[in-house]
Scaffold this active site. Structure first.
Site, PDB file in Angstrom:
ATOM      1  N   TYR A 233      17.843  41.091  24.605  1.00  0.00           N
ATOM      2  CA  TYR A 233      16.403  41.115  24.770  1.00  0.00           C
ATOM      3  C   TYR A 233      16.121  42.025  25.974  1.00  0.00           C
ATOM      4  O   TYR A 233      16.838  41.962  26.976  1.00  0.00           O
ATOM      5  CB  TYR A 233      15.867  39.692  25.002  1.00  0.00           C
ATOM      6  CG  TYR A 233      14.369  39.662  25.003  1.00  0.00           C
ATOM      7  CD1 TYR A 233      13.663  39.869  23.823  1.00  0.00           C
ATOM      8  CD2 TYR A 233      13.654  39.472  26.173  1.00  0.00           C
ATOM      9  CE1 TYR A 233      12.276  39.880  23.809  1.00  0.00           C
ATOM     10  CE2 TYR A 233      12.279  39.477  26.173  1.00  0.00           C
ATOM     11  CZ  TYR A 233      11.594  39.694  24.989  1.00  0.00           C
ATOM     12  OH  TYR A 233      10.222  39.714  24.984  1.00  0.00           O
TER      13      TYR A 233
ATOM     14  N   GLY B 271      17.772  32.514  23.463  1.00  0.00           N
ATOM     15  CA  GLY B 271      16.808  31.505  23.875  1.00  0.00           C
ATOM     16  C   GLY B 271      16.970  31.226  25.355  1.00  0.00           C
ATOM     17  O   GLY B 271      17.524  32.037  26.101  1.00  0.00           O
ATOM     18  N   ARG B 272      16.516  30.080  25.792  1.00  0.00           N
ATOM     19  CA  ARG B 272      16.615  29.742  27.213  1.00  0.00           C
ATOM     20  C   ARG B 272      17.967  29.151  27.597  1.00  0.00           C
ATOM     21  O   ARG B 272      18.307  29.114  28.780  1.00  0.00           O
ATOM     22  CB  ARG B 272      15.500  28.781  27.609  1.00  0.00           C
ATOM     23  CG  ARG B 272      14.183  29.516  27.751  1.00  0.00           C
ATOM     24  CD  ARG B 272      13.138  28.672  28.414  1.00  0.00           C
ATOM     25  NE  ARG B 272      12.613  27.701  27.481  1.00  0.00           N
ATOM     26  CZ  ARG B 272      12.291  26.453  27.797  1.00  0.00           C
ATOM     27  NH1 ARG B 272      12.454  26.009  29.007  1.00  0.00           N
ATOM     28  NH2 ARG B 272      11.812  25.642  26.881  1.00  0.00           N
TER      29      ARG B 272
ATOM     30  N   CYS C 111      20.173  38.413  21.874  1.00  0.00           N
ATOM     31  CA  CYS C 111      19.026  38.129  22.728  1.00  0.00           C
ATOM     32  C   CYS C 111      19.477  37.804  24.161  1.00  0.00           C
ATOM     33  O   CYS C 111      20.155  38.592  24.792  1.00  0.00           O
ATOM     34  CB  CYS C 111      18.203  37.009  22.091  1.00  0.00           C
ATOM     35  SG  CYS C 111      16.517  36.873  22.672  1.00  0.00           S
ATOM     36  N   HIS C 112      19.106  36.614  24.661  1.00  0.00           N
ATOM     37  CA  HIS C 112      19.467  36.224  26.020  1.00  0.00           C
ATOM     38  C   HIS C 112      20.928  35.804  26.145  1.00  0.00           C
ATOM     39  O   HIS C 112      21.373  35.462  27.239  1.00  0.00           O
ATOM     40  CB  HIS C 112      18.560  35.085  26.494  1.00  0.00           C
ATOM     41  CG  HIS C 112      17.169  35.521  26.812  1.00  0.00           C
ATOM     42  ND1 HIS C 112      16.239  35.816  25.833  1.00  0.00           N
ATOM     43  CD2 HIS C 112      16.555  35.748  27.991  1.00  0.00           C
ATOM     44  CE1 HIS C 112      15.108  36.177  26.396  1.00  0.00           C
ATOM     45  NE2 HIS C 112      15.266  36.150  27.715  1.00  0.00           N
TER      46      HIS C 112
ATOM     47  N   GLU D 206      20.551  30.893  30.074  1.00  0.00           N
ATOM     48  CA  GLU D 206      20.148  30.936  31.477  1.00  0.00           C
ATOM     49  C   GLU D 206      20.846  29.859  32.299  1.00  0.00           C
ATOM     50  O   GLU D 206      21.299  30.109  33.409  1.00  0.00           O
ATOM     51  CB  GLU D 206      18.634  30.774  31.558  1.00  0.00           C
ATOM     52  CG  GLU D 206      18.078  30.728  32.959  1.00  0.00           C
ATOM     53  CD  GLU D 206      16.586  30.481  32.948  1.00  0.00           C
ATOM     54  OE1 GLU D 206      16.130  29.556  33.642  1.00  0.00           O
ATOM     55  OE2 GLU D 206      15.871  31.223  32.241  1.00  0.00           O
TER      56      GLU D 206
END
Length: 185
Positions: free
Chosen positions: A137, A87-88, A117-118, A91
């Protein structure tokens, strides 16, 4: 069974926190879900990322997730493995030095790590991925390569193990990703 640490933050991908949190407990593992600056009982927001034929995933509001441990009280030496959902959240979590120290601990002590993923963004910020085959991802492929990793272009429902690290591109890989991680535990 294993005692696992799951590091997340606001706008973590809904399925990538909910499913592993519950599935790993169903397998008999203890899972402590934490977020910087938050305590046990606090909630984080999630986002649902879906693949609907656009050039990238779509994002919709997900469920709130209730943390079951306090980040400031975590003693990483007491954990057998680490889970990093996507997800975000990765980050900005990669900007938190304490989070990076926690991630490094698992690699330095050769404990199993599962990132999806992320989550690769957090790996790439914390450790060298030299000599490791790593999935994520696809938009994270440049970061995996810049960290020295061999980016694994695999199907969205597949996972790859490289030593004690298990990675996958996105939530459709949960069966493969969790099976491989559980085998390392």
């Amino acid at each position: 069974m294993a005692r696992l640490l799951l590091i997340a933050g606001d706008f973590v991908e809904d399925y990538e926190i909910m499913v592993p949190f519950q599935a790993l407990q169903a397998m008999g593992h203890e899972v402590d879900a934490v977020c910087p600056e938050k305590r046990e009982g606090d909630r984080i927001r999630t986002a649902i990322h879906d693949f609907e034929g656009d050039q990238t995933y779509t994002e919709k509001p997900g469920h709130d997730f209730t943390l079951n441990a306090t980040f400031a009280e975590v003693e990483v030496a007491g954990y057998d493995g680490l889970v990093i959902p996507g997800g975000r959240a990765p980050e900005y979590l990669r900007l938190d030095e304490r989070v990076l120290e926690m991630v490094r601990h698992f690699f330095e002590h050769e404990k199993p790590v599962a990132a999806i993923c992320h989550g690769a963004q957090l790996l790439a910020a914390a450790v060298s991925l030299e000599g490791r085959r790593v999935s994520a991802y696809p938009a994270c492929a440049p970061e995996v390569r810049l960290a020295g990793g061999d980016y694994a272009e695999i199907e969205v429902d597949q996972a790859v193990s490289s030593g004690k690290l298990v990675t996958a591109p996105a939530w459709p890989a949960h069966p493969a990703w969790l099976m491989q991680f559980n085998a390392l535990l």
